[in-house]
Write a protein that holds these residues in place. Structure first.
Motif, short mmCIF file in Angstrom:
data_model
loop_
_atom_site.label_atom_id
_atom_site.label_comp_id
_atom_site.label_asym_id
_atom_site.label_seq_id
_atom_site.Cartn_x
_atom_site.Cartn_y
_atom_site.Cartn_z
N HIS A 122 0.85 -1.18 0.05
CA HIS A 122 0.05 -0.02 0.19
C HIS A 122 0.71 1.33 -0.11
CE1 HIS A 122 -4.18 1.62 1.42
NE2 HIS A 122 -3.71 2.06 0.31
N SER B 224 -0.82 -0.42 -13.43
CA SER B 224 -1.74 -1.49 -13.04
C SER B 224 -1.57 -2.76 -13.94
CB SER B 224 -3.08 -0.97 -12.94
OG SER B 224 -3.64 -0.84 -14.07
N ILE C 12 0.52 -8.25 -10.51
CA ILE C 12 -0.26 -7.70 -9.74
C ILE C 12 -1.67 -8.44 -9.53
CG2 ILE C 12 -1.92 -5.66 -9.11
CD1 ILE C 12 0.24 -3.78 -10.68
N VAL D 201 -5.79 -4.58 -7.89
CA VAL D 201 -5.23 -3.30 -7.71
C VAL D 201 -6.51 -2.33 -7.25
CG1 VAL D 201 -5.42 -2.81 -10.14
CG2 VAL D 201 -3.93 -1.34 -8.46
N HIS D 202 -6.21 -1.29 -6.43
CA HIS D 202 -7.14 -0.20 -6.14
C HIS D 202 -6.32 1.15 -6.02
CE1 HIS D 202 -10.45 2.06 -4.22
NE2 HIS D 202 -9.58 2.52 -3.29
N TRP E 278 -2.35 3.86 -3.53
CA TRP E 278 -2.18 2.70 -4.48
C TRP E 278 -1.97 1.36 -3.81
CZ3 TRP E 278 -2.10 1.07 -9.53
CH2 TRP E 278 -1.07 0.25 -9.97
N LEU F 157 -2.21 -2.79 -3.66
CA LEU F 157 -1.90 -3.83 -4.51
C LEU F 157 -1.95 -5.16 -3.73
CD1 LEU F 157 1.29 -2.23 -6.54
CD2 LEU F 157 -1.30 -2.41 -7.31
N GLU G 183 5.78 -9.46 -5.72
CA GLU G 183 6.09 -8.06 -5.56
C GLU G 183 7.44 -7.48 -5.87
OE1 GLU G 183 6.81 -4.39 -3.40
OE2 GLU G 183 7.84 -6.31 -2.94
N TYR H 294 7.50 -7.04 -9.74
CA TYR H 294 6.93 -6.04 -9.74
C TYR H 294 7.83 -4.79 -9.71
CZ TYR H 294 4.34 -1.77 -8.15
OH TYR H 294 4.02 -0.55 -8.08
N HIS I 228 7.04 -0.47 -13.97
CA HIS I 228 7.32 0.18 -12.86
C HIS I 228 8.43 1.45 -12.75
CE1 HIS I 228 8.30 0.35 -8.33
NE2 HIS I 228 7.42 0.72 -8.28
#
Length: 136
Positions: free
Chosen positions: A38, A63, A68, A71-72, A92, A94, A102, A105, A111
Motif C-alpha cells: 500500500h 496496473s 499484480i 489493484v485499487h 495505490w 496492490l 512483489e 513488480y 514500474h
C-alpha cells in the motif's frame, strides 16, 4: 431501498469475493501467502488537480504489470476522525500472491518507467507492506 442493476450487483459480488478469498483460504491454499503493498503519494502541489489526475493516469498504466493480483487506486475519503490521515493525494493498494511476485513488480520495466515519468509530481511516498498474520 437503493435500486441496483444486475451488472452492478455482479461486479460488487465479484470484487467482494476476490477481496475475501484470502480470509477464507485453507492452510493448504497459496492465498495465505498474500502480500499487500500500500503506497501513499503526497504531491508537491497538493491542491493541483491536474497533477493528481496525471499521477492517477500513470498508476492506471502501472496496473498492467502482470504480477499484480488486484489493484485499487484511491483518494482520501470524506471521513473525518482523529485517527484518519487525509494528507495524501492518492493511494495505490496492490495485492500479490507472495513476496516474490512483489519483488518482480519492483524491478518490472513498467514500474521503473512509472518512477522515471511521474516522480517529479510527488514530494513524499509512504509504503506499508504486509503479509497475513498467523491465526490460531
Amino acid at each position: 431501498m437503493k435500486k441496483t442493476t444486475r451488472r452492478k450487483f455482479l461486479q460488487t459480488t465479484a470484487l467482494a469475493s476476490v477481496a475475501a478469498a484470502p480470509v477464507f483460504a485453507s492452510d493448504n491454499n497459496k492465498a495465505k501467502e498474500l502480500f499487500v503493498h500500500h503506497v501513499y503519494f503526497y504531491l508537491k502541489n497538493p491542491g493541483n488537480e491536474a497533477d493528481r489526475a496525471k499521477l492517477i493516469e500513470g498508476l492506471e498504466v502501472l496496473s498492467k504489470v502482470p504480477e499484480i493480483r488486484m489493484v485499487h487506486i484511491g483518494t482520501p475519503a470524506s471521513t473525518n476522525r482523529s485517527v484518519i490521515e487525509r494528507g495524501y493525494a492518492v493511494s495505490w493498494l496492490l495485492f500479490f500472491d507472495n513476496l516474490e511476485q512483489e519483488e518482480i513488480y519492483q524491478k518490472h520495466p513498467i514500474h521503473l518507467k512509472f518512477i522515471e515519468d511521474y516522480s517529479h509530481l510527488w514530494e513524499k511516498v509512504i509504503v506499508y507492506d504486509s503479509v497475513g498474520a498467523k491465526r490460531g
